[in-house]
Design a protein around this motif. Structure first.
Motif, PDB file in Angstrom:
ATOM      1  N   PRO A 142      15.518 -22.658 -38.129  1.00 38.94           N
ATOM      2  CA  PRO A 142      16.079 -22.934 -39.115  1.00 38.94           C
ATOM      3  C   PRO A 142      17.143 -22.345 -39.360  1.00 38.94           C
ATOM      4  CG  PRO A 142      13.826 -22.089 -39.950  1.00 38.94           C
ATOM      5  CD  PRO A 142      13.855 -21.970 -38.145  1.00 38.94           C
ATOM      6  N   GLU A 143      17.744 -23.312 -40.083  1.00 34.15           N
ATOM      7  CA  GLU A 143      19.453 -22.389 -40.398  1.00 34.15           C
ATOM      8  C   GLU A 143      19.419 -22.519 -41.561  1.00 34.15           C
ATOM      9  OE1 GLU A 143      22.343 -25.927 -38.899  1.00 34.15           O
ATOM     10  OE2 GLU A 143      21.138 -24.551 -36.786  1.00 34.15           O
ATOM     11  N   ASP A 144      18.624 -22.354 -42.355  1.00 30.76           N
ATOM     12  CA  ASP A 144      18.760 -23.051 -44.012  1.00 30.76           C
ATOM     13  C   ASP A 144      17.454 -21.458 -44.875  1.00 30.76           C
ATOM     14  OD1 ASP A 144      16.940 -24.246 -42.898  1.00 30.76           O
ATOM     15  OD2 ASP A 144      17.144 -25.216 -45.210  1.00 30.76           O
ATOM     16  N   LEU A 145      17.413 -20.716 -43.040  1.00 29.36           N
ATOM     17  CA  LEU A 145      15.774 -19.311 -44.037  1.00 29.36           C
ATOM     18  C   LEU A 145      15.514 -18.521 -43.507  1.00 29.36           C
ATOM     19  CD1 LEU A 145      12.779 -22.309 -44.431  1.00 29.36           C
ATOM     20  CD2 LEU A 145      14.075 -21.537 -45.784  1.00 29.36           C
ATOM     21  N   ASP A 146      15.918 -17.068 -44.049  1.00 31.72           N
ATOM     22  CA  ASP A 146      15.842 -16.282 -43.718  1.00 31.72           C
ATOM     23  C   ASP A 146      14.648 -15.607 -43.088  1.00 31.72           C
ATOM     24  OD1 ASP A 146      18.693 -15.719 -43.160  1.00 31.72           O
ATOM     25  OD2 ASP A 146      19.310 -15.903 -45.606  1.00 31.72           O
ATOM     26  N   VAL A 147      13.653 -15.882 -43.842  1.00 36.33           N
ATOM     27  CA  VAL A 147      12.747 -15.899 -43.665  1.00 36.33           C
ATOM     28  C   VAL A 147      11.405 -16.962 -44.107  1.00 36.33           C
ATOM     29  CG1 VAL A 147      10.144 -14.161 -44.556  1.00 36.33           C
ATOM     30  CG2 VAL A 147      12.672 -13.480 -45.434  1.00 36.33           C
ATOM     31  N   PHE A 148      10.489 -16.735 -42.520  1.00 38.62           N
ATOM     32  CA  PHE A 148       9.801 -17.891 -42.205  1.00 38.62           C
ATOM     33  C   PHE A 148       8.708 -17.818 -41.624  1.00 38.62           C
ATOM     34  CE2 PHE A 148      11.327 -18.859 -38.066  1.00 38.62           C
ATOM     35  CZ  PHE A 148      12.540 -18.526 -38.232  1.00 38.62           C
ATOM     36  N   ARG A 149       7.380 -18.857 -41.338  1.00 36.81           N
ATOM     37  CA  ARG A 149       6.618 -18.742 -40.318  1.00 36.81           C
ATOM     38  C   ARG A 149       6.820 -19.148 -39.157  1.00 36.81           C
ATOM     39  NH1 ARG A 149       2.050 -17.280 -43.278  1.00 36.81           N
ATOM     40  NH2 ARG A 149       1.870 -16.938 -45.469  1.00 36.81           N
ATOM     41  N   VAL A 150       6.065 -19.199 -37.897  1.00 40.52           N
ATOM     42  CA  VAL A 150       6.721 -19.430 -37.160  1.00 40.52           C
ATOM     43  C   VAL A 150       5.751 -21.263 -36.817  1.00 40.52           C
ATOM     44  CG1 VAL A 150       6.571 -19.997 -34.560  1.00 40.52           C
ATOM     45  CG2 VAL A 150       6.875 -17.377 -35.649  1.00 40.52           C
ATOM     46  N   GLY A 151       6.884 -22.104 -37.069  1.00 43.42           N
ATOM     47  CA  GLY A 151       5.235 -23.586 -36.901  1.00 43.42           C
ATOM     48  C   GLY A 151       4.348 -23.475 -36.062  1.00 43.42           C
ATOM     49  N   ASP A 152       4.330 -23.062 -34.699  1.00 47.12           N
ATOM     50  CA  ASP A 152       3.200 -23.229 -34.401  1.00 47.12           C
ATOM     51  C   ASP A 152       2.083 -21.601 -34.182  1.00 47.12           C
ATOM     52  OD1 ASP A 152       4.833 -21.928 -32.707  1.00 47.12           O
ATOM     53  OD2 ASP A 152       4.544 -23.108 -30.683  1.00 47.12           O
ATOM     54  N   PHE A 153       3.003 -21.047 -34.967  1.00 46.94           N
ATOM     55  CA  PHE A 153       1.843 -19.465 -34.876  1.00 46.94           C
ATOM     56  C   PHE A 153       1.958 -18.851 -36.136  1.00 46.94           C
ATOM     57  CE2 PHE A 153       1.497 -19.520 -30.146  1.00 46.94           C
ATOM     58  CZ  PHE A 153      -0.038 -19.268 -30.311  1.00 46.94           C
ATOM     59  N   THR A 154       1.159 -19.896 -37.004  1.00 48.69           N
ATOM     60  CA  THR A 154       1.935 -19.559 -38.344  1.00 48.69           C
ATOM     61  C   THR A 154       1.208 -17.790 -39.264  1.00 48.69           C
ATOM     62  OG1 THR A 154      -0.369 -20.885 -39.236  1.00 48.69           O
ATOM     63  CG2 THR A 154       1.428 -21.467 -39.052  1.00 48.69           C
ATOM     64  N   THR A 155       0.850 -16.722 -38.186  1.00 46.06           N
ATOM     65  CA  THR A 155       0.348 -15.322 -38.416  1.00 46.06           C
ATOM     66  C   THR A 155       1.465 -14.851 -38.243  1.00 46.06           C
ATOM     67  OG1 THR A 155      -1.215 -15.291 -36.320  1.00 46.06           O
ATOM     68  CG2 THR A 155      -2.079 -16.057 -38.019  1.00 46.06           C
ATOM     69  N   VAL A 156       2.532 -15.679 -37.291  1.00 41.86           N
ATOM     70  CA  VAL A 156       3.420 -14.548 -37.609  1.00 41.86           C
ATOM     71  C   VAL A 156       5.048 -14.743 -37.864  1.00 41.86           C
ATOM     72  CG1 VAL A 156       5.349 -14.499 -35.674  1.00 41.86           C
ATOM     73  CG2 VAL A 156       3.376 -15.067 -34.665  1.00 41.86           C
ATOM     74  N   LEU A 157       5.538 -13.553 -38.735  1.00 42.57           N
ATOM     75  CA  LEU A 157       6.306 -13.846 -39.941  1.00 42.57           C
ATOM     76  C   LEU A 157       7.588 -13.515 -39.348  1.00 42.57           C
ATOM     77  CD1 LEU A 157       4.891 -12.970 -43.435  1.00 42.57           C
ATOM     78  CD2 LEU A 157       4.795 -15.271 -42.153  1.00 42.57           C
ATOM     79  N   VAL A 158       8.753 -14.282 -39.356  1.00 43.70           N
ATOM     80  CA  VAL A 158       9.822 -13.858 -38.856  1.00 43.70           C
ATOM     81  C   VAL A 158      10.756 -13.564 -40.110  1.00 43.70           C
ATOM     82  CG1 VAL A 158      12.149 -14.907 -37.738  1.00 43.70           C
ATOM     83  CG2 VAL A 158       9.659 -15.887 -36.330  1.00 43.70           C
ATOM     84  N   GLY A 159      11.318 -12.927 -40.005  1.00 48.83           N
ATOM     85  CA  GLY A 159      12.802 -12.720 -40.684  1.00 48.83           C
ATOM     86  C   GLY A 159      13.913 -12.485 -40.097  1.00 48.83           C
ATOM     87  N   THR A 160      14.959 -13.174 -40.533  1.00 45.83           N
ATOM     88  CA  THR A 160      16.546 -13.068 -39.761  1.00 45.83           C
ATOM     89  C   THR A 160      16.725 -12.078 -39.393  1.00 45.83           C
ATOM     90  OG1 THR A 160      18.139 -13.669 -41.319  1.00 45.83           O
ATOM     91  CG2 THR A 160      16.896 -15.650 -40.189  1.00 45.83           C
ATOM     92  N   GLU A 161      18.208 -11.355 -38.714  1.00 46.43           N
ATOM     93  CA  GLU A 161      18.727  -9.995 -39.018  1.00 46.43           C
ATOM     94  C   GLU A 161      19.829 -10.255 -40.653  1.00 46.43           C
ATOM     95  OE1 GLU A 161      21.507 -10.475 -35.793  1.00 46.43           O
ATOM     96  OE2 GLU A 161      22.718  -8.578 -35.869  1.00 46.43           O
TER      97      GLU A 161
END
Ligand code: ZN
Length: 206
Positions: A164-183
């Protein structure tokens, strides 16, 4: 079709209030054997959840409830896939321009005096892992229920085009246990000194 009895269990929409639904009791933890009924119940809540999200079995709705005690840092993970933030910390992170963070009230029961105000982040499933980090002989997801049968790779890699280009924190769509934060998110948390109760790990992107 896959005969699996499963639940993702990590997706949560704490802002969604099911209390007005006439069939709200059907959304408690239980096993629904009739898939058509499961689909009907999903469609009933779809207007209440963020657009375009999957409604996997086990999706949580409403504020986090339960007993709580102890000290809480500015950010903490009560489960590896559940991010809580103190209200004042969230306000500071938002103030430095971190995008797409929606803090929702929790309803935990503290027995201590002056409990912290903890918000649960409503994190959207977005993006996916790069196929190169997945087992080459994996089966396709179930065409009926969407279940993914492979496990999280030891070295996950994100697919750049899916992010996504508009979110700085999200879950990975196909592994929703994994949280991703942008730089941007990680930098903000580090600069504000909010890193004590969480750990970041850099993920490759291709
Ligand atoms: Zn299935």
């Amino acid at each position: 079709m896959c005969d699996a009895i499963w639940s993702a269990g990590s997706d949560a929409y704490p802002s969604v209030d099911l209390s007005q639904l006439p069939e709200k009791d059907k959304y408690g933890a239980r096993l629904e054997k009739n898939y058509a009924e499961f689909e009907r119940l999903c469609e009933q809540v779809r207007p209440l959840v963020p657009a375009g999200v999957p409604l996997w079995p086990g999706t949580k709705f409403g504020p986090l409830v339960g007993p709580a005690k102890g000290e809480f840092g500015p950010l903490c993970l009560s489960l590896p896939w559940r991010l809580l933030m103190r209200r004042e910390a969230l306000e500071q992170v938002l103030a430095v321009g971190v995008r797409g963070m929606k803090g929702c009230r929790t309803a935990m029961r503290f027995r201590q005096k002056n409990p912290p105000e903890l918000l649960e982040l409503e994190l959207l499933p977005r993006g996916r892992l790069h196929p190169d980090c997945l087992p080459p002989d994996r089966l396709a997801p179930c065409v009926k229920c969407g279940r993914i049968g492979w496990s999280l790779p030891e070295k996950p890699m994100l697919e750049a085009a899916s992010l996504p280009e508009d979110l700085d924190v999200f879950r990975v769509g196909d592994f929703t246990t994994v949280l991703v934060g942008t730089e941007r998110f990680v930098e903000a948390v580090r600069q504000l000194g909010f890193e004590q109760d969480i750990l970041f790990r850099e993920l490759p992107v291709r």
